[in-house]
Design a protein around this motif. Structure first.
Motif, PDB file in Angstrom:
ATOM      1  N   GLY A  18      36.905  40.086  40.911  1.00 46.31           N
ATOM      2  CA  GLY A  18      36.753  38.972  41.838  1.00 46.31           C
ATOM      3  C   GLY A  18      35.983  39.364  43.072  1.00 46.31           C
TER       4      GLY A  18
ATOM      5  N   THR B 207      34.455  33.980  38.404  1.00 50.18           N
ATOM      6  CA  THR B 207      34.287  34.604  37.099  1.00 50.18           C
ATOM      7  C   THR B 207      35.556  34.371  36.293  1.00 50.18           C
ATOM      8  OG1 THR B 207      32.849  36.307  38.025  1.00 50.18           O
ATOM      9  CG2 THR B 207      33.866  36.779  35.892  1.00 50.18           C
TER      10      THR B 207
ATOM     11  N   ALA C  46      38.113  35.374  40.683  1.00 49.86           N
ATOM     12  CA  ALA C  46      38.275  35.782  39.285  1.00 49.86           C
ATOM     13  C   ALA C  46      39.623  35.322  38.742  1.00 49.86           C
ATOM     14  CB  ALA C  46      38.157  37.296  39.145  1.00 49.86           C
TER      15      ALA C  46
END
Length: 145
Positions: free
Chosen positions: A144, A5, A112
């Motif tokens: 994350g 992400t 993340a």
């Protein structure tokens, strides 16, 4: 396969009227289409994207997903700029490339990463072309795996 992400916080946007362009908006490119469009006179622009992280047979990391562009070993995603007049459609006029290879491996492994990035170039126009370190610095992101 794991999920990565990314959050991109755009700051210092160039304005809705810059150069020969008007009604300027920024977004991320998903496939061939822009999404998450933000007017270029906003205080900031937040873009959230995801990519699947896979290990390929040679042991290297690869990225896949609707935001991922380019060939294996050269993967990137686009921030796209275009005009979006009221009631009209988005007409892209420039893009900036951000490269997955520039994200530190430990952040990829965490799932993340985020960056805060000035989106105006030295001529007062929307940031474009390849955006590489030190202009973009990836930091640990929230959420994350």
């Amino acid at each position: 396969m794991t999920r990565l992400t990314l959050r991109i916080t755009g700051r210092d946007l160039p304005g809705r009227g810059c150069g020969d362009f008007s009604d300027v908006h920024a977004g991320v490119q998903r496939g061939k289409d822009p999404e998450q469009l933000v007017p270029a006179d906003a205080e900031k622009a937040l873009f959230d994207i995801t990519a699947d992280v896979v290990r390929v047979p040679d042991g290297t990391t690869d990225f896949r997903g609707p935001y991922v562009q380019g060939r294996r070993g050269e993967r990137f995603f686009y921030l796209t700029w275009g005009e979006l007049p009221s009631g009209g459609s988005f007409t892209m006029f420039r893009r900036a490339k951000l490269f997955f290879a520039d994200i530190p491996e430990e952040l990829v492994a965490s799932g993340a990463a985020e960056t805060s990035l000035g989106l105006t170039d030295c001529h007062g126009l929307p940031l474009c072309a390849a955006v590489r370190p030190p202009r973009v610095v990836w930091l640990p992101g929230a959420g994350g795996a």
